[in-house]
Design a protein around this motif. Structure first.
Motif, PDB file in Angstrom:
ATOM      1  N   VAL A  18       0.842  -1.207   0.000  1.00  0.00           N
ATOM      2  CA  VAL A  18       0.000   0.000   0.000  1.00  0.00           C
ATOM      3  C   VAL A  18       0.872   1.249   0.000  1.00  0.00           C
ATOM      4  O   VAL A  18       0.605   2.211  -0.728  1.00  0.00           O
ATOM      5  N   LEU A  19       1.936   1.238   0.791  1.00  0.00           N
ATOM      6  CA  LEU A  19       2.836   2.394   0.861  1.00  0.00           C
ATOM      7  C   LEU A  19       3.518   2.646  -0.482  1.00  0.00           C
ATOM      8  O   LEU A  19       3.614   3.798  -0.932  1.00  0.00           O
ATOM      9  N   VAL A  20       3.985   1.597  -1.145  1.00  0.00           N
ATOM     10  CA  VAL A  20       4.630   1.754  -2.450  1.00  0.00           C
ATOM     11  C   VAL A  20       3.624   2.277  -3.478  1.00  0.00           C
ATOM     12  O   VAL A  20       3.935   3.194  -4.250  1.00  0.00           O
ATOM     13  N   VAL A  21       2.417   1.728  -3.482  1.00  0.00           N
ATOM     14  CA  VAL A  21       1.375   2.210  -4.398  1.00  0.00           C
ATOM     15  C   VAL A  21       1.082   3.689  -4.119  1.00  0.00           C
ATOM     16  O   VAL A  21       0.956   4.495  -5.048  1.00  0.00           O
ATOM     17  N   HIS A  22       1.007   4.040  -2.838  1.00  0.00           N
ATOM     18  CA  HIS A  22       0.778   5.430  -2.440  1.00  0.00           C
ATOM     19  C   HIS A  22       1.886   6.325  -3.001  1.00  0.00           C
ATOM     20  O   HIS A  22       1.615   7.396  -3.568  1.00  0.00           O
ATOM     21  N   GLY A  23       3.117   5.883  -2.848  1.00  0.00           N
ATOM     22  CA  GLY A  23       4.248   6.650  -3.372  1.00  0.00           C
ATOM     23  C   GLY A  23       4.191   6.788  -4.885  1.00  0.00           C
ATOM     24  O   GLY A  23       4.483   7.857  -5.437  1.00  0.00           O
ATOM     25  N   ARG A  71      -9.316  14.949   6.941  1.00  0.00           N
ATOM     26  CA  ARG A  71      -8.987  13.520   6.911  1.00  0.00           C
ATOM     27  C   ARG A  71      -7.772  13.298   6.011  1.00  0.00           C
ATOM     28  O   ARG A  71      -7.443  14.127   5.183  1.00  0.00           O
ATOM     29  N   TYR A  72      -7.145  12.140   6.199  1.00  0.00           N
ATOM     30  CA  TYR A  72      -6.024  11.741   5.358  1.00  0.00           C
ATOM     31  C   TYR A  72      -6.527  11.007   4.133  1.00  0.00           C
ATOM     32  O   TYR A  72      -7.694  10.618   4.043  1.00  0.00           O
ATOM     33  N   CYS A  73      -5.614  10.744   3.239  1.00  0.00           N
ATOM     34  CA  CYS A  73      -5.896   9.913   2.068  1.00  0.00           C
ATOM     35  C   CYS A  73      -6.306   8.521   2.551  1.00  0.00           C
ATOM     36  O   CYS A  73      -5.738   8.011   3.523  1.00  0.00           O
ATOM     37  N   PRO A  74      -7.275   7.886   1.905  1.00  0.00           N
ATOM     38  CA  PRO A  74      -7.694   6.540   2.326  1.00  0.00           C
ATOM     39  C   PRO A  74      -6.536   5.534   2.377  1.00  0.00           C
ATOM     40  O   PRO A  74      -6.514   4.650   3.227  1.00  0.00           O
ATOM     41  N   LEU A  75      -5.570   5.670   1.502  1.00  0.00           N
ATOM     42  CA  LEU A  75      -4.431   4.750   1.517  1.00  0.00           C
ATOM     43  C   LEU A  75      -3.642   4.857   2.818  1.00  0.00           C
ATOM     44  O   LEU A  75      -3.099   3.862   3.308  1.00  0.00           O
ATOM     45  N   THR A  76      -3.585   6.046   3.376  1.00  0.00           N
ATOM     46  CA  THR A  76      -2.888   6.226   4.656  1.00  0.00           C
ATOM     47  C   THR A  76      -3.590   5.432   5.750  1.00  0.00           C
ATOM     48  O   THR A  76      -2.940   4.752   6.550  1.00  0.00           O
ATOM     49  N   TYR A  77      -4.916   5.491   5.790  1.00  0.00           N
ATOM     50  CA  TYR A  77      -5.669   4.738   6.802  1.00  0.00           C
ATOM     51  C   TYR A  77      -5.483   3.230   6.617  1.00  0.00           C
ATOM     52  O   TYR A  77      -5.313   2.496   7.585  1.00  0.00           O
ATOM     53  N   SER A 101       8.212   6.371   3.218  1.00  0.00           N
ATOM     54  CA  SER A 101       7.599   7.330   4.149  1.00  0.00           C
ATOM     55  C   SER A 101       8.383   8.633   4.197  1.00  0.00           C
ATOM     56  O   SER A 101       7.813   9.718   4.235  1.00  0.00           O
ATOM     57  N   ASN A 102       9.701   8.518   4.209  1.00  0.00           N
ATOM     58  CA  ASN A 102      10.527   9.727   4.248  1.00  0.00           C
ATOM     59  C   ASN A 102      10.387  10.556   2.979  1.00  0.00           C
ATOM     60  O   ASN A 102      10.602  11.768   2.998  1.00  0.00           O
ATOM     61  N   LEU A 103      10.025   9.906   1.878  1.00  0.00           N
ATOM     62  CA  LEU A 103       9.845  10.637   0.625  1.00  0.00           C
ATOM     63  C   LEU A 103       8.478  11.302   0.512  1.00  0.00           C
ATOM     64  O   LEU A 103       8.361  12.358  -0.097  1.00  0.00           O
ATOM     65  N   ILE A 104       7.418  10.690   1.080  1.00  0.00           N
ATOM     66  CA  ILE A 104       6.082  11.252   0.843  1.00  0.00           C
ATOM     67  C   ILE A 104       5.419  11.865   2.066  1.00  0.00           C
ATOM     68  O   ILE A 104       4.419  12.559   1.919  1.00  0.00           O
ATOM     69  N   TYR A 105       5.937  11.642   3.266  1.00  0.00           N
ATOM     70  CA  TYR A 105       5.315  12.217   4.458  1.00  0.00           C
ATOM     71  C   TYR A 105       6.228  13.266   5.072  1.00  0.00           C
ATOM     72  O   TYR A 105       7.423  13.048   5.220  1.00  0.00           O
ATOM     73  N   ASP A 107       6.456  16.339   8.307  1.00  0.00           N
ATOM     74  CA  ASP A 107       5.908  16.758   9.585  1.00  0.00           C
ATOM     75  C   ASP A 107       5.616  18.257   9.527  1.00  0.00           C
ATOM     76  O   ASP A 107       6.527  19.074   9.617  1.00  0.00           O
ATOM     77  N   ALA A 108       4.356  18.598   9.334  1.00  0.00           N
ATOM     78  CA  ALA A 108       3.922  19.996   9.252  1.00  0.00           C
ATOM     79  C   ALA A 108       2.477  20.063   9.718  1.00  0.00           C
ATOM     80  O   ALA A 108       1.768  19.056   9.714  1.00  0.00           O
ATOM     81  N   PRO A 109       2.028  21.255  10.097  1.00  0.00           N
ATOM     82  CA  PRO A 109       0.616  21.396  10.502  1.00  0.00           C
ATOM     83  C   PRO A 109      -0.323  21.050   9.341  1.00  0.00           C
ATOM     84  O   PRO A 109       0.021  21.215   8.168  1.00  0.00           O
ATOM     85  N   ALA A 110      -1.517  20.603   9.682  1.00  0.00           N
ATOM     86  CA  ALA A 110      -2.491  20.174   8.668  1.00  0.00           C
ATOM     87  C   ALA A 110      -2.814  21.292   7.679  1.00  0.00           C
ATOM     88  O   ALA A 110      -2.998  21.030   6.486  1.00  0.00           O
ATOM     89  N   TRP A 111      -2.866  22.548   8.148  1.00  0.00           N
ATOM     90  CA  TRP A 111      -3.224  23.631   7.239  1.00  0.00           C
ATOM     91  C   TRP A 111      -2.192  23.799   6.120  1.00  0.00           C
ATOM     92  O   TRP A 111      -2.533  24.225   5.009  1.00  0.00           O
ATOM     93  N   VAL A 112      -0.949  23.450   6.373  1.00  0.00           N
ATOM     94  CA  VAL A 112       0.092  23.551   5.349  1.00  0.00           C
ATOM     95  C   VAL A 112      -0.217  22.583   4.209  1.00  0.00           C
ATOM     96  O   VAL A 112      -0.108  22.932   3.031  1.00  0.00           O
ATOM     97  N   PHE A 113      -0.630  21.366   4.572  1.00  0.00           N
ATOM     98  CA  PHE A 113      -0.968  20.380   3.548  1.00  0.00           C
ATOM     99  C   PHE A 113      -2.216  20.802   2.781  1.00  0.00           C
ATOM    100  O   PHE A 113      -2.265  20.699   1.552  1.00  0.00           O
ATOM    101  N   THR A 114      -3.232  21.286   3.486  1.00  0.00           N
ATOM    102  CA  THR A 114      -4.466  21.718   2.819  1.00  0.00           C
ATOM    103  C   THR A 114      -4.169  22.858   1.851  1.00  0.00           C
ATOM    104  O   THR A 114      -4.662  22.861   0.722  1.00  0.00           O
TER     105      THR A 114
END
Length: 148
Positions: A18-23, A71-77, A101-105, A107-114
């Motif tokens: 799932v992680l590789v597909v997500h990437g 919410r996060y992407c369904p693949l994350t859940y 994980s280091n390539l696609i995730y 650490d920042a506040p949620a508003w930054v991602f939105t």
């Protein structure tokens, strides 16, 4: 009855998949837009492929809507559920999980991602204006009474 993720064989392996597909999806979306913009400038015919462009728009729309809902992407859940079923936590990760994980995730506040998802979505919509997919070109042609 146990949740689905507790009934699958090899949940850690499935979580890695799932992680590789997500990437790969992230690469498809980011790389696809970059190549679309470059391809429009270089006059590459394939960047107007309607299936490619609609798929990209659908993926980004899902991510943006999920983010706006908090919410996060369904693949994350799915990945998290599978890792829990495998008895893993944040410190017990596989090689694949660590690097992808280091390539696609980040650490920042949620508003930054939105904000980032929203700006990316707007850039994607602008690319539809600058480089309309073939389906839009055909539709405009039909609207003007021309043959496709």
């Amino acid at each position: 009855m146990n949740p689905w993720y507790e009934r699958v064989p090899a949940p850690a392996l499935l979580a890695d998949i799932v992680l590789v597909v997500h990437g790969l999806i992230v690469l498809f979306v980011l790389g696809g837009l970059l190549l679309t913009l470059i391809g429009g400038w270089r006059d590459w015919h394939w960047v107007r492929n309607s299936t490619f462009r609609l798929t990209q728009l659908a993926v980004v729309t899902v991510v943006l809507v999920q983010s706006l809902r908090g919410r996060y992407c369904p693949l994350t859940y799915w990945e998290v559920d599978l890792r829990r079923a495998a008895g893993q936590d944040g410190f017990d990760v596989s090689f694949i999980e660590y690097w992808v994980s280091n390539l696609i995730y980040y650490d920042a506040p949620a508003w930054v991602f939105t904000l980032g998802y929203t700006l990316f979505f707007l850039l994607l919509l602008l690319s539809w204006y600058w480089l309309p997919p073939r389906i839009l070109q055909r539709w405009k042609s039909l609207q003007l009474g021309n043959k496709p």
